[in-house]
Scaffold this motif. Structure first.
Motif, PDB file in Angstrom:
ATOM      1  N   VAL A 139      -3.755  -1.653   6.547  1.00 26.38           N
ATOM      2  CA  VAL A 139      -3.727  -3.021   7.088  1.00 26.38           C
ATOM      3  C   VAL A 139      -4.970  -3.794   6.632  1.00 26.38           C
ATOM      4  N   LYS A 140      -6.115  -3.132   6.648  1.00 28.05           N
ATOM      5  CA  LYS A 140      -7.349  -3.782   6.215  1.00 28.05           C
ATOM      6  C   LYS A 140      -7.298  -4.128   4.725  1.00 28.05           C
ATOM      7  N   LEU A 141      -6.755  -3.220   3.926  1.00 31.80           N
ATOM      8  CA  LEU A 141      -6.659  -3.469   2.487  1.00 31.80           C
ATOM      9  C   LEU A 141      -5.747  -4.664   2.198  1.00 31.80           C
ATOM     10  N   VAL A 142      -4.653  -4.772   2.919  1.00 31.84           N
ATOM     11  CA  VAL A 142      -3.738  -5.897   2.734  1.00 31.84           C
ATOM     12  C   VAL A 142      -4.425  -7.213   3.101  1.00 31.84           C
ATOM     13  N   ALA A 143      -5.313  -7.142   4.090  1.00 33.88           N
ATOM     14  CA  ALA A 143      -6.039  -8.337   4.526  1.00 33.88           C
ATOM     15  C   ALA A 143      -7.212  -8.674   3.612  1.00 33.88           C
ATOM     16  N   GLY A 144      -7.410  -7.879   2.568  1.00 32.45           N
ATOM     17  CA  GLY A 144      -8.491  -8.143   1.629  1.00 32.45           C
ATOM     18  C   GLY A 144      -9.813  -7.519   2.001  1.00 32.45           C
ATOM     19  N   GLU A 145      -9.814  -6.699   3.024  1.00 32.17           N
ATOM     20  CA  GLU A 145     -11.040  -6.031   3.452  1.00 32.17           C
ATOM     21  C   GLU A 145     -11.233  -4.744   2.644  1.00 32.17           C
ATOM     22  N   THR A 146     -12.441  -4.242   2.666  1.00 31.27           N
ATOM     23  CA  THR A 146     -12.729  -2.974   2.003  1.00 31.27           C
ATOM     24  C   THR A 146     -12.752  -1.849   3.035  1.00 31.27           C
ATOM     25  N   VAL A 147     -12.445  -0.660   2.582  1.00 29.17           N
ATOM     26  CA  VAL A 147     -12.513   0.517   3.445  1.00 29.17           C
ATOM     27  C   VAL A 147     -13.300   1.587   2.700  1.00 29.17           C
ATOM     28  N   PRO A 148     -13.891   2.537   3.410  1.00 28.27           N
ATOM     29  CA  PRO A 148     -14.653   3.593   2.736  1.00 28.27           C
ATOM     30  C   PRO A 148     -13.778   4.391   1.770  1.00 28.27           C
ATOM     31  N   ALA A 149     -14.353   4.775   0.646  1.00 24.31           N
ATOM     32  CA  ALA A 149     -13.606   5.555  -0.343  1.00 24.31           C
ATOM     33  C   ALA A 149     -13.248   6.938   0.193  1.00 24.31           C
ATOM     34  N   VAL A 180       0.857  -1.189   0.000  1.00 30.26           N
ATOM     35  CA  VAL A 180       0.000   0.000   0.000  1.00 30.26           C
ATOM     36  C   VAL A 180       0.892   1.238   0.000  1.00 30.26           C
ATOM     37  N   ILE A 181       0.485   2.239  -0.745  1.00 30.16           N
ATOM     38  CA  ILE A 181       1.164   3.533  -0.716  1.00 30.16           C
ATOM     39  C   ILE A 181       0.232   4.555  -0.083  1.00 30.16           C
ATOM     40  N   ILE A 182       0.729   5.203   0.949  1.00 30.45           N
ATOM     41  CA  ILE A 182       0.031   6.332   1.568  1.00 30.45           C
ATOM     42  C   ILE A 182       0.719   7.584   1.057  1.00 30.45           C
ATOM     43  N   MET A 183      -0.047   8.516   0.520  1.00 28.12           N
ATOM     44  CA  MET A 183       0.597   9.714  -0.014  1.00 28.12           C
ATOM     45  C   MET A 183      -0.211  10.977   0.241  1.00 28.12           C
ATOM     46  N   SER A 184       0.530  12.073   0.435  1.00 26.46           N
ATOM     47  CA  SER A 184      -0.045  13.410   0.477  1.00 26.46           C
ATOM     48  C   SER A 184       0.509  14.133  -0.748  1.00 26.46           C
ATOM     49  N   PRO A 185      -0.254  14.215  -1.833  1.00 25.98           N
ATOM     50  CA  PRO A 185       0.269  14.738  -3.098  1.00 25.98           C
ATOM     51  C   PRO A 185       0.775  16.175  -3.012  1.00 25.98           C
ATOM     52  N   VAL A 186       1.904  16.413  -3.667  1.00 26.59           N
ATOM     53  CA  VAL A 186       2.426  17.774  -3.812  1.00 26.59           C
ATOM     54  C   VAL A 186       1.521  18.575  -4.738  1.00 26.59           C
ATOM     55  N   GLU A 228      -1.354   1.667  -9.180  1.00 32.16           N
ATOM     56  CA  GLU A 228      -2.546   0.826  -9.315  1.00 32.16           C
ATOM     57  C   GLU A 228      -2.338  -0.255 -10.379  1.00 32.16           C
ATOM     58  N   ALA A 229      -1.636   0.098 -11.456  1.00 31.04           N
ATOM     59  CA  ALA A 229      -1.347  -0.883 -12.513  1.00 31.04           C
ATOM     60  C   ALA A 229      -0.454  -2.007 -11.997  1.00 31.04           C
ATOM     61  N   ALA A 230       0.349  -1.685 -10.984  1.00 26.74           N
ATOM     62  CA  ALA A 230       1.231  -2.684 -10.378  1.00 26.74           C
ATOM     63  C   ALA A 230       0.535  -3.463  -9.269  1.00 26.74           C
ATOM     64  N   GLY A 231      -0.769  -3.200  -9.070  1.00 25.54           N
ATOM     65  CA  GLY A 231      -1.527  -3.917  -8.049  1.00 25.54           C
ATOM     66  C   GLY A 231      -1.354  -3.371  -6.647  1.00 25.54           C
ATOM     67  N   ILE A 232      -0.877  -2.139  -6.543  1.00 23.12           N
ATOM     68  CA  ILE A 232      -0.647  -1.514  -5.241  1.00 23.12           C
ATOM     69  C   ILE A 232      -1.791  -0.555  -4.921  1.00 23.12           C
ATOM     70  N   LYS A 233      -2.382  -0.736  -3.761  1.00 32.36           N
ATOM     71  CA  LYS A 233      -3.464   0.149  -3.327  1.00 32.36           C
ATOM     72  C   LYS A 233      -2.877   1.496  -2.905  1.00 32.36           C
ATOM     73  N   VAL A 234      -3.630   2.563  -3.161  1.00 31.56           N
ATOM     74  CA  VAL A 234      -3.181   3.909  -2.807  1.00 31.56           C
ATOM     75  C   VAL A 234      -4.189   4.565  -1.872  1.00 31.56           C
ATOM     76  N   ILE A 235      -3.672   5.132  -0.794  1.00 29.75           N
ATOM     77  CA  ILE A 235      -4.474   5.913   0.146  1.00 29.75           C
ATOM     78  C   ILE A 235      -3.914   7.327   0.141  1.00 29.75           C
ATOM     79  N   THR A 236      -4.749   8.314  -0.106  1.00 28.94           N
ATOM     80  CA  THR A 236      -4.290   9.702  -0.032  1.00 28.94           C
ATOM     81  C   THR A 236      -4.731  10.301   1.300  1.00 28.94           C
ATOM     82  N   VAL A 237      -3.838  11.113   1.862  1.00 27.36           N
ATOM     83  CA  VAL A 237      -4.099  11.733   3.154  1.00 27.36           C
ATOM     84  C   VAL A 237      -3.927  13.242   3.041  1.00 27.36           C
TER      85      VAL A 237
END
Length: 296
Positions: free
Chosen positions: A274-284, A84-90, A103-112
């Motif tokens: 952690v939830k995303l890695v476990a296959g769970e869903t989280v709110p968008a 998972v990548i957590i990012m605060s975009p510049v 996302e193309a590499a199968g990595i989930k992204v969370i923006t903060v």
């Protein structure tokens, strides 16, 4: 056991081992906008502490408001194969390509704190900036008694700030005797100081200044004093950093701050990863309700 059976057993064992390794979390890569602001330092601290509590591998990179560096850092995370990548975009628009690559590499992204424009990531966690902007506008109207000229120090490259400013404008629009006479960009404190000085020189009757962040507001308060306008211009910030809170308590020109809660954001970001890695869903969208701090 025959040699063929032993070989088959070893192959099966190796397959299970490989599957187990593949199932293990490769950890979190966090790309944060800057380390020059207390908000992001608190955010980094919360992410680090929660990753440690959850026993999750974490690597943090700091973009320091350089989009090219952030894009390179994200690419590095992709090569390393983080989960998972957590990012605060510049830059809300400029970061889109990096998100698509992840996302193309199968990595989930969370923006903060700052969203990415043009795509729906796994989750966006941040202050309800529009609501915070509305609160800032309502506070300004209250402080001005419903009339007067106001100015805004802006940072239009960042969507969260765009939302704050839009919320502020929406609230101010309900008061026909309040007019926004100047909107200028001042990203750093030094830039915001110069912008505020220019605003006050061009519009000496300004009665209020809204800074997109606390640095901008603190700079505006300095500009007010240097212009000999102490007590005549109401300044409102947005973040809730300790220096700004102290200014609201002690500086007659700083009348309020919209408070964000980076500690909550950081913890929630790691928990969601952690939830995303476990296959769970989280709110968008996972908004954090901002607070309002005014003089005691």
């Amino acid at each position: 056991m025959s040699i063929s059976r032993i070989a088959k057993s070893l192959l099966v064992s190796a397959a299970f081992t490989m599957a187990a390794v593949a199932a293990q979390a490769e950890g979190i890569g966090a790309s944060l906008l800057t380390q020059q602001h207390p908000f992001y330092n608190e955010l980094a601290k919360a992410i680090t502490e929660e990753a440690k509590a959850k026993n999750v591998k974490l690597e943090i990179s700091i973009a320091n408001q350089d989009l090219n560096k952030q894009l390179a850092d994200i690419e590095d995370f992709i090569v390393k194969g983080v989960d998972v990548i957590i990012m605060s975009p510049v830059d809300s628009k400029g970061a889109l390509a990096a998100v698509k690559r992840a996302e193309a590499a199968g990595i989930k992204v969370i923006t903060v704190d700052v969203p990415v424009e043009g795509t729906q990531v796994a989750s966006y966690i941040g202050t309800d900036n529009y609501a915070g902007g509305v609160k800032a506008g309502e506070l300004m109207a209250e402080q001005l008694g419903g009339k007067g000229n106001v100015a805004i120090i802006d940072y239009p490259l960042v969507q969260s700030v765009v939302n704050r400013v839009n919320g502020f404008k929406e609230a101010i629009a309900k008061f026909p005797d309040i007019k926004i006479v100047s909107i200028q960009t001042g990203i750093t404190r030094a830039e915001a100081l110069a912008v505020a000085q220019n605003m006050l020189q061009a519009n000496p009757d300004i009665a209020g200044i809204f800074g997109f962040g606390d640095d901008a507001a603190l700079a505006a308060a300095v500009a007010v004093k240097s212009a000999g306008l102490t007590g005549k211009v109401k300044v409102i910030g947005f973040d809730g950093m300790p220096e700004a809170i102290a200014a609201v308590d002690n500086d007659p020109d700083m009348v309020g701050v919209i408070q964000q809660f980076p500690d909550q954001m950081g913890k929630l970001a790691v928990d969601s990863a952690v939830k995303l890695v476990a296959g769970e869903t989280v709110p968008a969208d996972q908004p954090i309700v901002p607070g309002v701090y005014v003089k005691k």
